[in-house]
Every structure is written in C-alpha cells, then in structure tokens.
Design an enzyme around this catalytic site. Structure first.
Site, short mmCIF file in Angstrom:
data_model
loop_
_atom_site.label_atom_id
_atom_site.label_comp_id
_atom_site.label_asym_id
_atom_site.label_seq_id
_atom_site.Cartn_x
_atom_site.Cartn_y
_atom_site.Cartn_z
N ALA A 7 -2.34 -2.08 13.37
CA ALA A 7 -1.82 -0.78 12.93
C ALA A 7 -0.95 -0.14 14.00
O ALA A 7 -1.30 -0.14 15.19
CB ALA A 7 -2.97 0.14 12.56
N HIS B 193 22.54 -0.12 12.39
CA HIS B 193 23.87 0.42 12.64
C HIS B 193 24.44 -0.16 13.94
O HIS B 193 23.73 -0.33 14.92
CB HIS B 193 23.82 1.95 12.76
CG HIS B 193 23.56 2.65 11.47
ND1 HIS B 193 24.56 2.89 10.55
CD2 HIS B 193 22.42 3.15 10.94
CE1 HIS B 193 24.05 3.51 9.51
NE2 HIS B 193 22.75 3.68 9.72
N ASN C 61 0.81 -1.21 0.00
CA ASN C 61 0.00 0.00 0.00
C ASN C 61 0.85 1.27 0.00
O ASN C 61 2.08 1.22 0.14
CB ASN C 61 -0.96 -0.01 1.19
CG ASN C 61 -2.34 0.51 0.84
OD1 ASN C 61 -2.46 1.57 0.22
ND2 ASN C 61 -3.36 -0.22 1.22
#
Length: 249
Positions: A206, A159, A129
């Site tokens: 979500a 990192h 999406n």
C-alpha cells in the site's frame, strides 16, 4: 436462502467450490438481492449501446459510459455506483469475465481529443476496488485474477518538459503502456507510472510508487518502490489462516 444464492453464484462464476457465508439474515439477503436485481435491469438497457456483451451485466446508479460502442463486456461484469468510463480510443476497453469495478472509479482512454489513446484490457476474475483511476492513453493491460486495491492510480502517459522556452502543456506527451501480469495484488493507494510491467504473482504494498518494471513473484514497497523480498523466500503456510506479516492492504 443463502443456499440458493450460493448455487446461483456458483453457476454464474463457474466455480463449483464457491462459498457464500450463511450468517446473513433475511433482511440483509433481501437488500443484496434487490440491489443486484436493479443493477441487472440497468445493465439490460446499457448493453444495447455496447460493442459486445456476454452474460449478465450489473450496472450501478449514476454510472456514465461515454463512447460505449467501444466497450466490450464479458460475463458477469459489475460496475458499481458513480463510476465514469470513457472508452474513446484506438482499441477501446475490453473487460473479460467475472470482473468487478467498484464505486467511484474512473477509466479514461483519451485525455485530449487531438491524440486518441490506446485503450484498456482487464482480464478474467480481476477486481478493481473503489476510487481507482486507470489512464489508458498509452495502453493498460491487467491480467487474470488481479486484485487492485482502493485508490490505485495507473498512468500510461507523461508530459514532456525539457524545453524551457515552451509551456509544458504545449510540449506534447510520451505514451508508454502499463502491464500487470496474472495473479498480482496491488495494494491500496499504489501509483504505477508509464512503462512499468508488474511481473506475474507480484505484490505491491500500500502507498508504493512503482517507477520501474517488477520481476515475477516480487514483494515491492516504498517510494520509489523497491523489491523487499521474493515470494519464493516466504515460508509455506501451515494452515489456511496463515498470514504474512506485511502491511499490504
């Protein structure tokens, strides 16, 4: 006209039961067909630079694909407007059949030139999406029939930062691939970090941040993401309009 469009889509997707809603007016259908035709025309030119393509290729406006010679496209690939793709990597980018990549997405496989990345695989019938970021430096593999919501971010590189006497940017990186198995739903705004595997059939709510591997058929939510329930614990739907009361998006 909707019957004709429905028939064409059925053939393209190889889905005999595909349904196209009939409540579009002629003006709406014309705009849809015009836009798709323009995408096919752009795709016809773009496919000349790809490593391999099968079937139709739909390319939106202002799409940039760097190192397209490392990009493999399956049948009916849709790449919508303003998407940036950089396929420079050891394995390139492989997108299988009936995949859609919505507008404003970024797919990148190599962050710094000194360390070539691994690449990205996207399986059959999966949808990416709008506004999604896929960082394939350590490798990303997305299975078949996966739904990726808007604004999802997937990272396969971190990192190093343990040495206090060296700038973080100079300490190098650790690469660890991400794998999303078949039939998963990744909700809007989810972040998935390096080294995570999302088990088959899982749902990520979500806004979640997934830092650990998820077992199959799990429902995950929160920061950091935790298994809230198993899909096997949910009641079976009584009718096609049944909805589970979870904020997934």
């Amino acid at each position: 006209m909707h019957v004709i469009i429905e028939s064409v889509i059925r053939k393209l997707k190889n889905k005999p039961d595909y349904k196209f809603e009939s409540n579009y007016n002629l003006r709406e259908l014309f705009i849809i067909l015009f836009n798709r035709t323009m995408q096919i025309l752009r795709g016809t030119g773009s496919r000349l630079f790809f490593k391999k393509t099968n079937g139709l290729l739909f390319i939106g406006s202002r799409v940039v694909i760097d190192h397209a010679y490392q990009f493999t496209a399956g049948c009916n690939l849709i790449i919508e407007d303003n998407t940036y793709i950089n396929a420079l990597s050891l394995n390139g980018i492989m997108v299988k059949d009936n995949v859609s990549i919505a507008r404003n997405c970024t797919l990148i496989c190599t962050g710094v030139i000194s360390q070539k990345g691994k690449g990205i695989i996207i399986g059959n019938n999966s949808g990416i999406n709008a506004g999604t970021y896929l960082g394939g430096q350590g490798g990303i593999e997305i299975g078949d029939n996966v739904i990726i919501g808007p604004g999802v971010k997937i990272f396969s590189e971190n990192h190093q930062f343990s040495d206090l006497n060296v700038n973080i940017k100079d300490q190098g990186v650790i690469r660890n691939g991400v794998c999303i198995k078949n039939n998963c739903w990744i909700g809007a705004g989810v972040t998935i970090l390096a080294g995570v595997t999302i088990g088959e059939g899982s749902v990520i709510a979500a806004g979640s941040i997934v830092t650990k591997t998820v077992a199959p058929n799990s429902i995950v939510a929160g920061i950091p993401g935790r298994v809230m329930k198993k899909r096997t614990e949910l009641p079976l739907p009584e009718n096609p309009t049944y909805k589970v009361n979870l904020k997934i998006v």
